[in-house]
Design a protein around this motif. Sequence first.
Motif, PDB file in Angstrom:
ATOM      1  N   ARG A 100      24.418  13.426 -71.049  1.00 32.92           N
ATOM      2  CA  ARG A 100      25.065  12.132 -70.822  1.00 32.92           C
ATOM      3  C   ARG A 100      25.749  12.032 -69.458  1.00 32.92           C
ATOM      4  O   ARG A 100      26.480  11.087 -69.204  1.00 32.92           O
ATOM      5  CB  ARG A 100      26.070  11.865 -71.936  1.00 32.92           C
ATOM      6  CG  ARG A 100      25.389  11.629 -73.274  1.00 32.92           C
ATOM      7  CD  ARG A 100      26.386  11.307 -74.374  1.00 32.92           C
ATOM      8  NE  ARG A 100      25.734  11.070 -75.637  1.00 32.92           N
ATOM      9  CZ  ARG A 100      25.369  12.007 -76.496  1.00 32.92           C
ATOM     10  NH1 ARG A 100      25.577  13.272 -76.202  1.00 32.92           N
ATOM     11  NH2 ARG A 100      24.784  11.702 -77.627  1.00 32.92           N
ATOM     12  N   LEU A 101      25.519  13.005 -68.601  1.00 30.36           N
ATOM     13  CA  LEU A 101      26.106  12.953 -67.263  1.00 30.36           C
ATOM     14  C   LEU A 101      25.474  11.829 -66.456  1.00 30.36           C
ATOM     15  O   LEU A 101      24.270  11.590 -66.562  1.00 30.36           O
ATOM     16  CB  LEU A 101      25.867  14.272 -66.517  1.00 30.36           C
ATOM     17  CG  LEU A 101      26.728  15.451 -66.893  1.00 30.36           C
ATOM     18  CD1 LEU A 101      26.286  16.687 -66.111  1.00 30.36           C
ATOM     19  CD2 LEU A 101      28.191  15.174 -66.640  1.00 30.36           C
ATOM     20  N   PRO A 102      26.276  11.147 -65.634  1.00 30.96           N
ATOM     21  CA  PRO A 102      25.678  10.165 -64.730  1.00 30.96           C
ATOM     22  C   PRO A 102      24.618  10.832 -63.863  1.00 30.96           C
ATOM     23  O   PRO A 102      24.766  12.006 -63.476  1.00 30.96           O
ATOM     24  CB  PRO A 102      26.869   9.696 -63.879  1.00 30.96           C
ATOM     25  CG  PRO A 102      28.082   9.998 -64.699  1.00 30.96           C
ATOM     26  CD  PRO A 102      27.729  11.229 -65.496  1.00 30.96           C
ATOM     27  N   GLY A 103      23.560  10.117 -63.558  1.00 31.51           N
ATOM     28  CA  GLY A 103      22.429  10.684 -62.827  1.00 31.51           C
ATOM     29  C   GLY A 103      22.761  11.254 -61.467  1.00 31.51           C
ATOM     30  O   GLY A 103      22.054  12.118 -60.965  1.00 31.51           O
ATOM     31  N   SER A 104      23.832  10.781 -60.846  1.00 31.67           N
ATOM     32  CA  SER A 104      24.151  11.246 -59.501  1.00 31.67           C
ATOM     33  C   SER A 104      25.033  12.500 -59.494  1.00 31.67           C
ATOM     34  O   SER A 104      25.387  12.997 -58.430  1.00 31.67           O
ATOM     35  CB  SER A 104      24.856  10.131 -58.722  1.00 31.67           C
ATOM     36  OG  SER A 104      26.111   9.849 -59.318  1.00 31.67           O
TER      37      SER A 104
END
Length: 97
Positions: free
Chosen positions: A49-53
């Motif tokens: 669920r980490l942001p892609g960046s």
Amino acid sequence: MTLHLINKTPSESSALRDSLSAVSNGDALLLIENGVYAAMPAYAELFTRLPGSVQCYLLEDDAIARGLKDLNQDFRAIGYDGFVELSCRYGKVVSWF
């Protein structure tokens, strides 16, 4: 942008889970010391669920010292020079305990 340092395993501390709730776009996560255990495949779901960046790293010497192999491919192994470079690149460094 913040560099988040994790030095505890997910089973010995809530540091990883706490940091994951605070990570934002453009941040980086660096696993050090016993924190490198979090890069084991058994913990891969924690990072989905980490942001892609968000960039994920682990200190290679710590993984080697613990005999860890076949780690989560989302983590880039770096050396101490890379650790210093990341510390300089990010405006803020937060150590989670």
